[in-house]
Design a protein around this motif. Structure first.
Motif, short mmCIF file in Angstrom:
data_model
loop_
_atom_site.label_atom_id
_atom_site.label_comp_id
_atom_site.label_asym_id
_atom_site.label_seq_id
_atom_site.Cartn_x
_atom_site.Cartn_y
_atom_site.Cartn_z
N VAL A 59 38.22 36.76 36.15
CA VAL A 59 39.42 35.98 36.47
C VAL A 59 39.17 35.01 37.62
N SER A 60 37.97 34.95 38.15
CA SER A 60 37.69 34.08 39.31
C SER A 60 36.53 33.14 39.02
N ARG A 61 36.61 32.46 37.92
CA ARG A 61 35.52 31.58 37.50
C ARG A 61 35.30 30.42 38.47
N ASP A 62 36.35 29.98 39.16
CA ASP A 62 36.24 28.83 40.05
C ASP A 62 36.23 29.23 41.52
N ALA A 63 35.94 30.48 41.81
CA ALA A 63 35.91 30.96 43.20
C ALA A 63 34.53 31.52 43.51
N PRO A 64 33.63 30.70 44.07
CA PRO A 64 32.26 31.17 44.33
C PRO A 64 32.21 32.38 45.25
N LEU A 65 33.14 32.46 46.22
CA LEU A 65 33.13 33.59 47.14
C LEU A 65 33.38 34.90 46.39
N VAL A 66 34.37 34.90 45.50
CA VAL A 66 34.70 36.10 44.74
C VAL A 66 33.57 36.45 43.78
N LEU A 67 32.95 35.44 43.19
CA LEU A 67 31.86 35.69 42.25
C LEU A 67 30.66 36.34 42.94
N ALA A 68 30.42 35.98 44.21
CA ALA A 68 29.29 36.55 44.94
C ALA A 68 29.63 37.86 45.63
N LEU A 69 30.92 38.19 45.71
CA LEU A 69 31.35 39.37 46.46
C LEU A 69 30.81 40.70 45.94
N PRO A 70 30.79 40.96 44.61
CA PRO A 70 30.37 42.29 44.15
C PRO A 70 28.99 42.72 44.62
N ALA A 71 28.05 41.78 44.73
CA ALA A 71 26.69 42.14 45.13
C ALA A 71 26.62 42.71 46.54
N VAL A 72 27.61 42.38 47.38
CA VAL A 72 27.66 42.91 48.74
C VAL A 72 28.68 44.04 48.85
N PHE A 73 29.80 43.88 48.14
CA PHE A 73 30.90 44.84 48.28
C PHE A 73 30.54 46.21 47.72
N VAL A 74 29.89 46.27 46.58
CA VAL A 74 29.58 47.57 45.95
C VAL A 74 28.64 48.40 46.83
N PRO A 75 27.51 47.86 47.32
CA PRO A 75 26.69 48.67 48.22
C PRO A 75 27.41 49.02 49.52
N GLY A 76 28.21 48.08 50.05
CA GLY A 76 28.94 48.37 51.29
C GLY A 76 29.95 49.49 51.13
N LEU A 77 30.67 49.48 50.01
CA LEU A 77 31.63 50.56 49.74
C LEU A 77 30.91 51.89 49.56
N ALA A 78 29.77 51.86 48.90
CA ALA A 78 28.98 53.08 48.72
C ALA A 78 28.55 53.64 50.07
N LEU A 79 28.12 52.76 50.98
CA LEU A 79 27.68 53.23 52.29
C LEU A 79 28.86 53.80 53.09
N ALA A 80 30.03 53.16 52.99
CA ALA A 80 31.21 53.69 53.68
C ALA A 80 31.57 55.08 53.18
N THR A 81 31.48 55.27 51.87
CA THR A 81 31.75 56.60 51.31
C THR A 81 30.73 57.62 51.78
N LEU A 82 29.47 57.21 51.79
CA LEU A 82 28.40 58.09 52.28
C LEU A 82 28.64 58.50 53.72
#
Length: 202
Positions: free
Chosen positions: A134-157
């Motif tokens: 749903v964010s085809r025209d938002a470069p920030l959102v498109l690049a977010l998963p590559a940082v957000f997923v590992p960061g969320l995993a580390l917070a859970t850890l």
């Protein structure tokens, strides 16, 4: 063959139940895991590492135009570097402070934390895919998963060992060490992943 299939299904359900129980009741499960052989103590950690790595890599591959190859997974590397730096230091300080926790219990707590991190990283992947679609025209959102997923995993850890340490040792030294564990995990991660954050904003 028909009679063996229900038994195998029940065995898989028992395995899933035991893994989820470890995440739900980490202090009690950490004590139980500490009494088992080392391989059994570290097995949830290996599964968690696989899930975190697979989810982070998948998040890096997803884009609005389909799958794409991402040669650098800085955030995922930062997660493992934070673990390699902070976990051994935590074990040393726990011995120095003479906490009411054995090294095996701390290893088991970290193992449970890695398992929980892998489960959380896997569960947020549908949300990441939806954001990309749903964010085809938002470069920030498109690049977010590559940082957000590992960061969320580390917070859970970080959260699970903190809960185990404070549950099994109510001393002030244990309280401070558990907070230092979470703080330094986050600090090392942010120091190593700052280039990825700059890439998101520029």
């Amino acid at each position: 063959m028909g009679s063996a299939s229900p038994g195998a299904a029940v065995g898989r359900l028992d395995l899933i139940h035991s893994l989820l129980r470890a995440v739900d009741r980490p202090a009690r499960e950490a004590l139980d895991m500490a009494r088992r052989p080392l391989a059994a103590t570290l097995a949830p950690a290996l599964l968690g590492i696989f899930l975190v790595a697979a989810s982070s890599a998948t998040a890096g591959f997803v884009s609005s135009t389909g799958l794409r190859f991402v040669p650098k997974l800085d955030a995922l590397r930062a997660v493992f570097e934070a673990l390699l730096v902070v976990v051994p230091g935590t074990l040393v300080f726990a011995i120095y402070l003479r906490l009411r926790l054995t090294t095996r219990v701390l290893l088991a707590a970290t193992s449970i934390g890695l398992l929980a991190a892998g489960l959380v990283a896997t569960c947020v992947m549908p949300l990441m895919a939806f954001l990309v679609l749903v964010s085809r025209d938002a470069p920030l959102v498109l690049a977010l998963p590559a940082v957000f997923v590992p960061g969320l995993a580390l917070a859970t850890l970080a959260a699970l060992p903190v809960r185990v340490i404070t549950s099994l040792d109510s001393s002030r030294a244990a309280w401070w060490m558990s907070r230092a564990f979470a703080f330094f995990l986050g600090a090392v991660f942010l120091l190593r992943v700052h280039s990825s954050f700059l890439t998101l904003w520029l």
